[in-house]
Design a protein around this motif. Structure first.
Motif, PDB file in Angstrom:
ATOM      1  N   VAL A   1       0.865  -1.182   0.000  1.00 34.54           N
ATOM      2  CA  VAL A   1       0.000   0.000   0.000  1.00 34.54           C
ATOM      3  C   VAL A   1       0.901   1.231   0.000  1.00 34.54           C
ATOM      4  O   VAL A   1       1.747   1.390   0.889  1.00 34.54           O
ATOM      5  CB  VAL A   1      -0.932   0.033   1.229  1.00 34.54           C
ATOM      6  CG1 VAL A   1      -1.853   1.252   1.149  1.00 34.54           C
ATOM      7  CG2 VAL A   1      -1.749  -1.251   1.331  1.00 34.54           C
ATOM      8  N   LEU A   2       0.713   2.093  -0.987  1.00 34.39           N
ATOM      9  CA  LEU A   2       1.517   3.304  -1.106  1.00 34.39           C
ATOM     10  C   LEU A   2       0.633   4.534  -1.196  1.00 34.39           C
ATOM     11  O   LEU A   2      -0.506   4.468  -1.665  1.00 34.39           O
ATOM     12  CB  LEU A   2       2.413   3.246  -2.352  1.00 34.39           C
ATOM     13  CG  LEU A   2       3.467   2.140  -2.413  1.00 34.39           C
ATOM     14  CD1 LEU A   2       4.259   2.262  -3.707  1.00 34.39           C
ATOM     15  CD2 LEU A   2       4.402   2.177  -1.209  1.00 34.39           C
TER      16      LEU A   2
ATOM     17  N   PRO B   1       0.154   8.418  -2.919  1.00 37.43           N
ATOM     18  CA  PRO B   1       0.350   8.808  -4.315  1.00 37.43           C
ATOM     19  C   PRO B   1       1.794   9.122  -4.691  1.00 37.43           C
ATOM     20  O   PRO B   1       2.308   8.594  -5.686  1.00 37.43           O
ATOM     21  CB  PRO B   1      -0.562  10.027  -4.456  1.00 37.43           C
ATOM     22  CG  PRO B   1      -1.710   9.706  -3.540  1.00 37.43           C
ATOM     23  CD  PRO B   1      -1.058   9.060  -2.348  1.00 37.43           C
ATOM     24  N   LYS B   2       2.471   9.968  -3.907  1.00 37.86           N
ATOM     25  CA  LYS B   2       3.823  10.340  -4.331  1.00 37.86           C
ATOM     26  C   LYS B   2       4.797   9.170  -4.190  1.00 37.86           C
ATOM     27  O   LYS B   2       5.782   9.081  -4.926  1.00 37.86           O
ATOM     28  CB  LYS B   2       4.316  11.568  -3.576  1.00 37.86           C
ATOM     29  CG  LYS B   2       5.019  11.333  -2.263  1.00 37.86           C
ATOM     30  CD  LYS B   2       5.685  12.614  -1.775  1.00 37.86           C
ATOM     31  CE  LYS B   2       6.615  12.368  -0.612  1.00 37.86           C
ATOM     32  NZ  LYS B   2       5.914  11.831   0.582  1.00 37.86           N
ATOM     33  N   ALA B   3       4.533   8.248  -3.242  1.00 35.95           N
ATOM     34  CA  ALA B   3       5.389   7.068  -3.121  1.00 35.95           C
ATOM     35  C   ALA B   3       5.214   6.157  -4.327  1.00 35.95           C
ATOM     36  O   ALA B   3       6.172   5.514  -4.774  1.00 35.95           O
ATOM     37  CB  ALA B   3       5.080   6.315  -1.831  1.00 35.95           C
ATOM     38  N   TYR B   4       3.992   6.101  -4.872  1.00 32.99           N
ATOM     39  CA  TYR B   4       3.798   5.311  -6.085  1.00 32.99           C
ATOM     40  C   TYR B   4       4.530   5.956  -7.258  1.00 32.99           C
ATOM     41  O   TYR B   4       5.146   5.252  -8.082  1.00 32.99           O
ATOM     42  CB  TYR B   4       2.319   5.163  -6.410  1.00 32.99           C
ATOM     43  CG  TYR B   4       2.095   4.375  -7.683  1.00 32.99           C
ATOM     44  CD1 TYR B   4       2.322   3.006  -7.707  1.00 32.99           C
ATOM     45  CD2 TYR B   4       1.716   5.014  -8.857  1.00 32.99           C
ATOM     46  CE1 TYR B   4       2.163   2.279  -8.880  1.00 32.99           C
ATOM     47  CE2 TYR B   4       1.550   4.294 -10.035  1.00 32.99           C
ATOM     48  CZ  TYR B   4       1.774   2.928 -10.041  1.00 32.99           C
ATOM     49  OH  TYR B   4       1.628   2.215 -11.199  1.00 32.99           O
ATOM     50  N   LEU B   5       4.490   7.278  -7.343  1.00 38.24           N
ATOM     51  CA  LEU B   5       5.238   7.966  -8.400  1.00 38.24           C
ATOM     52  C   LEU B   5       6.728   7.694  -8.239  1.00 38.24           C
ATOM     53  O   LEU B   5       7.429   7.432  -9.233  1.00 38.24           O
ATOM     54  CB  LEU B   5       4.946   9.469  -8.352  1.00 38.24           C
ATOM     55  CG  LEU B   5       5.649  10.329  -9.394  1.00 38.24           C
ATOM     56  CD1 LEU B   5       5.294   9.885 -10.806  1.00 38.24           C
ATOM     57  CD2 LEU B   5       5.288  11.806  -9.191  1.00 38.24           C
ATOM     58  N   ARG B   6       7.232   7.726  -7.011  1.00 36.90           N
ATOM     59  CA  ARG B   6       8.650   7.413  -6.775  1.00 36.90           C
ATOM     60  C   ARG B   6       8.964   5.977  -7.226  1.00 36.90           C
ATOM     61  O   ARG B   6       9.992   5.721  -7.855  1.00 36.90           O
ATOM     62  CB  ARG B   6       8.990   7.561  -5.297  1.00 36.90           C
ATOM     63  CG  ARG B   6      10.474   7.328  -4.985  1.00 36.90           C
ATOM     64  CD  ARG B   6      10.726   7.033  -3.511  1.00 36.90           C
ATOM     65  NE  ARG B   6       9.987   7.911  -2.648  1.00 36.90           N
ATOM     66  CZ  ARG B   6      10.344   9.151  -2.319  1.00 36.90           C
ATOM     67  NH1 ARG B   6      11.480   9.633  -2.792  1.00 36.90           N
ATOM     68  NH2 ARG B   6       9.589   9.875  -1.516  1.00 36.90           N
ATOM     69  N   LEU B   7       8.074   5.039  -6.886  1.00 35.75           N
ATOM     70  CA  LEU B   7       8.281   3.643  -7.278  1.00 35.75           C
ATOM     71  C   LEU B   7       8.411   3.533  -8.795  1.00 35.75           C
ATOM     72  O   LEU B   7       9.273   2.806  -9.312  1.00 35.75           O
ATOM     73  CB  LEU B   7       7.119   2.790  -6.775  1.00 35.75           C
ATOM     74  CG  LEU B   7       7.169   1.298  -7.106  1.00 35.75           C
ATOM     75  CD1 LEU B   7       8.310   0.618  -6.351  1.00 35.75           C
ATOM     76  CD2 LEU B   7       5.835   0.633  -6.756  1.00 35.75           C
TER      77      LEU B   7
ATOM     78  N   GLY C   1      11.980   2.654  -8.847  1.00 39.88           N
ATOM     79  CA  GLY C   1      11.914   1.254  -8.466  1.00 39.88           C
ATOM     80  C   GLY C   1      11.972   1.025  -6.976  1.00 39.88           C
ATOM     81  O   GLY C   1      11.958  -0.120  -6.516  1.00 39.88           O
ATOM     82  N   GLU C   2      11.997   2.101  -6.163  1.00 41.24           N
ATOM     83  CA  GLU C   2      12.101   1.994  -4.708  1.00 41.24           C
ATOM     84  C   GLU C   2      10.767   2.358  -4.051  1.00 41.24           C
ATOM     85  O   GLU C   2      10.115   3.338  -4.444  1.00 41.24           O
ATOM     86  CB  GLU C   2      13.185   2.933  -4.171  1.00 41.24           C
ATOM     87  CG  GLU C   2      14.564   2.673  -4.744  1.00 41.24           C
ATOM     88  CD  GLU C   2      15.224   1.453  -4.136  1.00 41.24           C
ATOM     89  OE1 GLU C   2      14.712   0.936  -3.121  1.00 41.24           O
ATOM     90  OE2 GLU C   2      16.263   1.023  -4.671  1.00 41.24           O
ATOM     91  N   ALA C   3      10.377   1.577  -3.028  1.00 41.17           N
ATOM     92  CA  ALA C   3       9.167   1.860  -2.252  1.00 41.17           C
ATOM     93  C   ALA C   3       9.577   2.549  -0.957  1.00 41.17           C
ATOM     94  O   ALA C   3       9.962   1.891   0.022  1.00 41.17           O
ATOM     95  CB  ALA C   3       8.404   0.575  -1.959  1.00 41.17           C
ATOM     96  N   ILE C   4       9.526   3.874  -0.955  1.00 41.62           N
ATOM     97  CA  ILE C   4      10.008   4.688   0.167  1.00 41.62           C
ATOM     98  C   ILE C   4       9.013   5.807   0.410  1.00 41.62           C
ATOM     99  O   ILE C   4       8.499   6.405  -0.536  1.00 41.62           O
ATOM    100  CB  ILE C   4      11.403   5.284  -0.129  1.00 41.62           C
ATOM    101  CG1 ILE C   4      12.412   4.169  -0.429  1.00 41.62           C
ATOM    102  CG2 ILE C   4      11.893   6.134   1.036  1.00 41.62           C
ATOM    103  CD1 ILE C   4      13.772   4.686  -0.886  1.00 41.62           C
TER     104      ILE C   4
ATOM    105  N   GLY D   1      16.280   6.877  -2.969  1.00 49.25           N
ATOM    106  CA  GLY D   1      16.261   6.262  -4.289  1.00 49.25           C
ATOM    107  C   GLY D   1      16.914   7.136  -5.345  1.00 49.25           C
ATOM    108  O   GLY D   1      17.165   8.327  -5.146  1.00 49.25           O
ATOM    109  N   ARG D   2      17.200   6.535  -6.466  1.00 46.09           N
ATOM    110  CA  ARG D   2      17.798   7.238  -7.603  1.00 46.09           C
ATOM    111  C   ARG D   2      17.029   6.849  -8.862  1.00 46.09           C
ATOM    112  O   ARG D   2      16.550   5.716  -8.983  1.00 46.09           O
ATOM    113  CB  ARG D   2      19.279   6.855  -7.729  1.00 46.09           C
ATOM    114  CG  ARG D   2      20.080   7.756  -8.640  1.00 46.09           C
ATOM    115  CD  ARG D   2      21.564   7.412  -8.590  1.00 46.09           C
ATOM    116  NE  ARG D   2      22.204   7.835  -7.352  1.00 46.09           N
ATOM    117  CZ  ARG D   2      22.669   9.057  -7.109  1.00 46.09           C
ATOM    118  NH1 ARG D   2      22.522  10.010  -8.038  1.00 46.09           N
ATOM    119  NH2 ARG D   2      23.265   9.338  -5.973  1.00 46.09           N
TER     120      ARG D   2
END
Length: 486
Positions: A152-153, A155-161, A165-168, A213-214
């Motif tokens: 469960v993420l 919104p902005k964490a999903y965009l980061r993913l 590729g990182e769930a942060i 993340g990068r």
């Protein structure tokens, strides 16, 4: 080096490109739409965020290619509370339920019954807009989707993913899930258990100014960066706005007149005020917290009235001129999707009152502006109860472009408001500052300074403030009618 801030809002994605002297070199905006398939529902397709964010990045590149190429870091800001449910391959299982989705009211009662210390742990009343109640709603009404959910993420964490590729997730945004122990700045096992989840469903937690993340190498090459930019933890939209305004010292305040409305105060420690529906969250910077009054329909109220009346917002405001001589004869309660502070009631609905044959469009437009201002006054009262008064505030948000609206707000709140030209980019600028901190490790106090340059001061006028104080008491009676009709 340059830095990029991306703000994933409700109505649009905004991106800014900022240089080492904190000058904004380029901006880009891409619109988003909200779906309302049923009463109290509010949803978006997460895929739209990715396409809009990439389009905004391309816009920055086209506007300032050399500075874009040298970007060292990207910060994310985002609308809070949304529930993005992902399967074992990190694919969305359903549309995201947004911050103003009100369908999970019954589940709020269930959570607080399952964990009696919920308010002490989270610092907040369980509200339908928060993330955790949405998961209980899905478990009850969409059990197949709940069973497939593996992450469960927000919104902005999903965009980061999607970009790294990182769930942060950062602490400020995580504070609005109802799963965070806000005082300890860590996931609460007890709150997760109350919704049938555990830490395996949650992203890693970082502070907003820490690396997170990068950018994926192939995407970085496609966009034309010299090297994959480092991402910062970022912040919830209002926390990032506070960073952009320099509202980082205890006691500093700002007012956000966006789609929703927020009156913010930075605090040096965790100070929950849950019983008055005031939010107590982590700041996007370490060892800082904040309190907020939150109003679900602020500038959205004017947008709604423009749609209903068939007029553009700028035309409606133009009919009123720069100043009004007295309060409108009409009253408006701005509860188009319920209200948080101080009522925590998703069922409340707005309306006009005191209409007569003499009522015209101008009176109704003025009433909309005043109704939103009165809602802010209720929030200010909740923040100030048994606490120090809020003496002044900076302002951001799309509605703050209206001199008239800010004059009305200053009179209704009886305090001066400051609008800085430098602050127009709001949360996206704050996200860019967080990106810089993640890359440089600088002292936040040295980077997150208050705006400088051109400023407009809106000071209350004694006679108007007194008139609005009288009208506020009448408006409160109209509010009680709104509540009784739910």
């Amino acid at each position: 080096m340059t830095y990029i801030g991306i703000d994933l809002g409700t109505s649009s994605i905004k991106a800014v490109l900022v240089d080492g002297r904190q000058n904004v070199l380029a901006t880009a905006v891409r619109d988003l739409t909200v779906d309302r398939p049923a009463l109290l529902w509010s949803e978006q397709n997460p895929a739209d965020w990715i396409s809009a964010a990439l389009a905004a990045l391309h816009g920055l590149r086209d506007a300032s290619p050399e500075a874009f190429r040298r970007c060292a870091g990207i910060g994310l800001s985002g609308q809070m509370h949304g529930a993005v449910l992902l399967d074992e391959r990190d694919r969305p299982l359903r549309p995201c339920m947004l911050w103003n989705d009100g369908r999970a009211a019954a589940e709020c009662t269930e959570i607080e019954a399952a964990e009696p210390d919920s308010r002490e742990i989270t610092g907040n009343i369980a509200m339908p807009g928060f993330t955790a109640p949405k998961l209980l709603w899905v478990r009850r009404h969409e059990p197949d989707i709940f069973q497939q959910t593996r992450r469960v993420l927000l919104p902005k964490a999903y965009l980061r993913l999607a970009l790294t590729g990182e769930a942060i997730e950062d602490m400020s945004d995580a504070s609005g899930t109802l799963w965070l122990d806000v005082g300890r700045r860590d996931w609460s096992d007890r709150m997760l258990d109350a919704t049938g989840l555990d830490r395996s469903f949650m992203p890693e937690l970082v502070e907003g100014s820490q690396p997170a993340g990068r950018m994926r190498a192939e995407l970085s090459r496609e966009l034309g960066f010299d090297a994959p930019p480092l991402f910062a933890g970022g912040g919830g939209d209002n926390a990032a706005g506070a960073v952009g305004l320099g509202a980082v010292a205890p006691g500093t305040s700002f007012l956000s007149l966006g789609t929703s409305g927020v009156l913010w105060r930075t605090t040096e420690r965790f100070e929950p005020r849950a019983d008055s529906a005031v939010h107590a969250f982590c700041h996007a910077l370490p060892n800082r917290w904040h309190q907020m009054s939150v109003h679900l329909s602020a500038a959205a109220s004017l947008s709604w009235w423009a749609s209903v009346s068939g007029q553009a917002e700028i035309a409606l405001l133009g009919e009123l001129g720069q100043l009004t001589e007295r309060p409108s004869s009409v009253l408006f309660t701005p509860y188009l999707s319920g209200e948080r502070t101080p009522y925590n009631d998703p069922q409340m609905r707005g309306g006009f009152a005191r209409l007569g044959y003499e009522t015209d469009r101008k009176a109704m437009t003025q009433a909309v502006l005043e109704g939103v201002a009165f809602a802010f006054r209720e929030g200010k009262n909740a923040l100030e109860a048994d606490a120090l008064p809020i003496a002044e505030a900076m302002v951001i948000g799309g509605g703050s472009r209206s001199d008239l609206w800010l004059s009305i707000l200053a009179d209704v709140l009886d305090m001066p408001l400051s609008r800085y030209r430098q602050a127009e980019t709001g949360a996206a600028f704050g996200a860019a500052r967080l990106a810089r901190l993640a890359c440089s490790g600088e002292d936040p106090e040295a980077v997150c300074t208050p705006p400088s340059g051109d400023v407009d001061i809106f000071a209350p006028r004694a006679a108007r403030a007194a008139a609005y104080s009288e009208r506020y008491e009448i408006w409160r009676r109209a509010t009680e009618v709104s509540r009784s009709l739910c």
